[in-house]
Design a protein around this motif. Structure first.
Motif, PDB file in Angstrom:
ATOM      1  N   ASN A 105      -3.407  35.303  31.213  1.00  0.00           N
ATOM      2  CA  ASN A 105      -4.473  35.314  32.211  1.00  0.00           C
ATOM      3  C   ASN A 105      -5.470  36.444  31.993  1.00  0.00           C
ATOM      4  O   ASN A 105      -6.538  36.463  32.625  1.00  0.00           O
ATOM      5  CB  ASN A 105      -3.855  35.428  33.607  1.00  0.00           C
ATOM      6  N   LEU A 129      -8.956  35.184  31.120  1.00  0.00           N
ATOM      7  CA  LEU A 129      -9.687  34.606  32.241  1.00  0.00           C
ATOM      8  C   LEU A 129     -10.211  35.699  33.172  1.00  0.00           C
ATOM      9  O   LEU A 129     -11.309  35.589  33.723  1.00  0.00           O
ATOM     10  CB  LEU A 129      -8.790  33.643  33.010  1.00  0.00           C
ATOM     11  N   GLY A 172     -14.718  29.545  30.976  1.00  0.00           N
ATOM     12  CA  GLY A 172     -13.406  29.689  31.591  1.00  0.00           C
ATOM     13  C   GLY A 172     -12.564  28.436  31.439  1.00  0.00           C
ATOM     14  O   GLY A 172     -11.371  28.512  31.131  1.00  0.00           O
ATOM     15  N   TRP A 186      -9.129  28.219  29.427  1.00  0.00           N
ATOM     16  CA  TRP A 186      -7.911  27.744  30.083  1.00  0.00           C
ATOM     17  C   TRP A 186      -7.281  26.607  29.285  1.00  0.00           C
ATOM     18  O   TRP A 186      -6.056  26.577  29.092  1.00  0.00           O
ATOM     19  CB  TRP A 186      -8.237  27.258  31.507  1.00  0.00           C
ATOM     20  N   PHE A 225      -3.639  26.460  27.567  1.00  0.00           N
ATOM     21  CA  PHE A 225      -2.673  25.418  27.906  1.00  0.00           C
ATOM     22  C   PHE A 225      -2.039  24.836  26.642  1.00  0.00           C
ATOM     23  O   PHE A 225      -0.813  24.647  26.578  1.00  0.00           O
ATOM     24  CB  PHE A 225      -3.366  24.314  28.714  1.00  0.00           C
ATOM     25  N   TRP A 261       0.492  27.799  34.793  1.00  0.00           N
ATOM     26  CA  TRP A 261      -0.801  27.895  34.101  1.00  0.00           C
ATOM     27  C   TRP A 261      -1.842  27.031  34.804  1.00  0.00           C
ATOM     28  O   TRP A 261      -3.027  27.384  34.854  1.00  0.00           O
ATOM     29  CB  TRP A 261      -0.657  27.485  32.640  1.00  0.00           C
ATOM     30  N   MET A 278      -3.394  29.025  37.406  1.00  0.00           N
ATOM     31  CA  MET A 278      -4.378  29.977  36.909  1.00  0.00           C
ATOM     32  C   MET A 278      -5.787  29.380  36.863  1.00  0.00           C
ATOM     33  O   MET A 278      -6.779  30.085  37.043  1.00  0.00           O
ATOM     34  CB  MET A 278      -3.986  30.466  35.508  1.00  0.00           C
ATOM     35  N   LEU A 279      -5.881  28.081  36.618  1.00  0.00           N
ATOM     36  CA  LEU A 279      -7.195  27.432  36.622  1.00  0.00           C
ATOM     37  C   LEU A 279      -7.809  27.503  38.019  1.00  0.00           C
ATOM     38  O   LEU A 279      -8.996  27.827  38.171  1.00  0.00           O
ATOM     39  CB  LEU A 279      -7.068  25.978  36.171  1.00  0.00           C
ATOM     40  N   PHE A 305      -8.928  30.966  38.790  1.00  0.00           N
ATOM     41  CA  PHE A 305     -10.223  31.251  38.166  1.00  0.00           C
ATOM     42  C   PHE A 305     -11.359  30.689  39.026  1.00  0.00           C
ATOM     43  O   PHE A 305     -12.387  31.346  39.216  1.00  0.00           O
ATOM     44  CB  PHE A 305     -10.263  30.653  36.761  1.00  0.00           C
TER      45      PHE A 305
END
Length: 431
Positions: free
Chosen positions: A279, A282, A315, A319, A323, A353, A356-357, A360
């Motif tokens: 991360n 990002l 971003g 990402w 992935f 993960w 995490m998107l 963001f």
């Protein structure tokens, strides 16, 4: 990427290069570079602490370490909300010597409170709720010292940025975090208490550099108390968000321990450390590339919107690349670290993960909301997201074990991203 996005990326690169070549630009670039080194070393250091312990500790001991790490993260968060975030705003207008002494005294007090709270929580709430966990006095003392050292060193790095230079913060991080990893690797602890003693000792060592500031604070104790109280009052809205942040970010460890056992908590900690390391990129996109957005927002709204779209595209691309890497290499890596079948952790990797998107998206929305001064959702939204996270994990933990945390974290991230994005896209009154 489309031709337009590619042109925007090229234009942004040229703009950054012009800024570096401009008078003072090289210095600014140096500060950004040193700040990035500090952040990368901190992220890598925390990752290595967890991974090295995952190799040497039994699964249940790794679960107990997860509690210590979660409490140390909560302590660092409280330090930032109560001390350092306001410090960065106020420091330029204050007398450096007296203000730094006051902040050092306040940071010491906050770190001591965090250590005491951690010892109380683990002794009377968390450990008694986990089947088969018998606390030892030595491990509680090690936990308390580790939380204290983590919070105080986090302040020390922030104080270096505010009162000295980003280079000093980078030097501190570059010295402490690799040395801590090396010490853990050499000791190869078989109990989490031993790991905490080693980590706390190395982390606390450079904090002796705070002694002169603490001596000045003690020499003007009454003024220090008055100024510290005023600082805390100024930070009260940030502090008020702490329970929501704590529940959203750290509750998975405690809920898994209570409903699925220490092994599930340990597995979650290890997988989450891999996600946090990935991360970093990002976070870089949403901070460094977002520099100058305030000026664009006030002057050239079309350029502001183009910059925001570009950051979103970059971003999303970062990402997706992450992935692919995680799905290919993540299970293989985790199997060699934990000894558990890597395929069993693949779904947890994917869920975290995925979260995490949405995190963001939340960051981008929060950047825009701060420009528009419509930030209320960033406070109450944390509590809504925390409630969703806790509910999902509680319902699924007994059946899905560690995977339940992945679903809970994903649901919480989706919730806060949806709320913040909805407010950001809505035109009208401040919210």
């Amino acid at each position: 990427m489309s031709q337009t996005s590619g042109s925007n990326a090229l234009g942004l690169t040229r703009q950054l290069l012009r800024r570096i070549k401009a008078p003072g630009g090289a210095g600014a670039a140096g500060r950004v570079g040193a700040g990035m080194i500090d952040q990368v070393m901190a992220s890598a250091g925390n990752f290595l602490l967890i991974i090295i312990c995952a190799v040497s500790l039994p699964a249940a001991e790794q679960g107990q370490l997860a509690y210590a790490v979660a409490l140390s993260v909560a302590a660092r968060t409280l330090m930032r909300l109560s001390v350092t975030q306001t410090l960065f705003v106020e420091a330029p207008a204050q007398d450096r010597d007296t203000y730094s002494a006051t902040m050092a005294g306040l940071a010491l007090a906050v770190a001591l409170v965090c250590a005491a709270l951690a010892a109380g929580l683990i002794s009377f709430i968390f450990a008694p709720g986990v089947e088969g966990w018998t606390l030892k006095l030595g491990s509680v003392c090690a936990l308390s010292l580790f939380v204290f050292a983590s919070a105080l060193f986090d302040y020390q790095r922030a104080a270096a940025l505010a009162f000295s230079s980003a280079t000093q913060a980078a030097v501190l991080s570059s010295a402490v975090f690799p040395l801590r990893a090396l010490a853990l690797w050499l000791v190869a602890p078989s109990e989490h208490g031993a790991a905490l003693w080693v980590a706390a000792g190395v982390t606390l060592a450079p904090c002796v550099l705070m002694a002169p500031g603490l001596a000045r604070a003690a020499g003007r104790a009454r003024q220090t108390l008055t100024e510290s109280w005023a600082h805390l009052k100024h930070s009260r809205h940030l502090i008020a968000s702490m329970p929501g942040l704590f529940l959203r970010n750290q509750s998975p460890v405690f809920l898994l321990g209570a409903f699925a056992g220490l092994t599930a908590s340990g597995a979650y900690l290890t997988v989450r450390s891999v996600i946090n390391l990935g991360n970093v990129g990002l976070e870089f996109l949403s901070t460094f590339l977002a520099s100058g957005l305030g000026r664009l927002h006030a002057g050239d709204r079309a350029a502001y919107q183009r910059r925001m779209r570009l950051i979103a595209v970059l971003g999303a691309a970062a990402w997706f690349a992450g992935f692919i890497v995680l799905m290919i290499a993540g299970p293989w890596f985790l199997e060699r670290v934990t000894g558990a079948p890597g395929q069993d952790l693949r779904m947890l990797l994917a869920l975290l993960w995925g979260a995490m998107l949405f995190t963001f998206v939340e960051r981008l929305s929060s950047i825009h909301l701060r420009q528009e001064r419509r930030t209320a959702v960033l406070g109450w939204g944390q509590y809504v997201a925390a409630a969703v996270t806790v509910l999902v994990i509680t319902l699924l933990a007994a059946e899905l074990q560690a995977q339940a945390a992945g679903y809970g974290v994903l649901a919480g991230a989706l919730t806060i991203a949806t709320l913040s994005l909805a407010v950001a896209l809505r035109r009208g009154e401040r919210t």
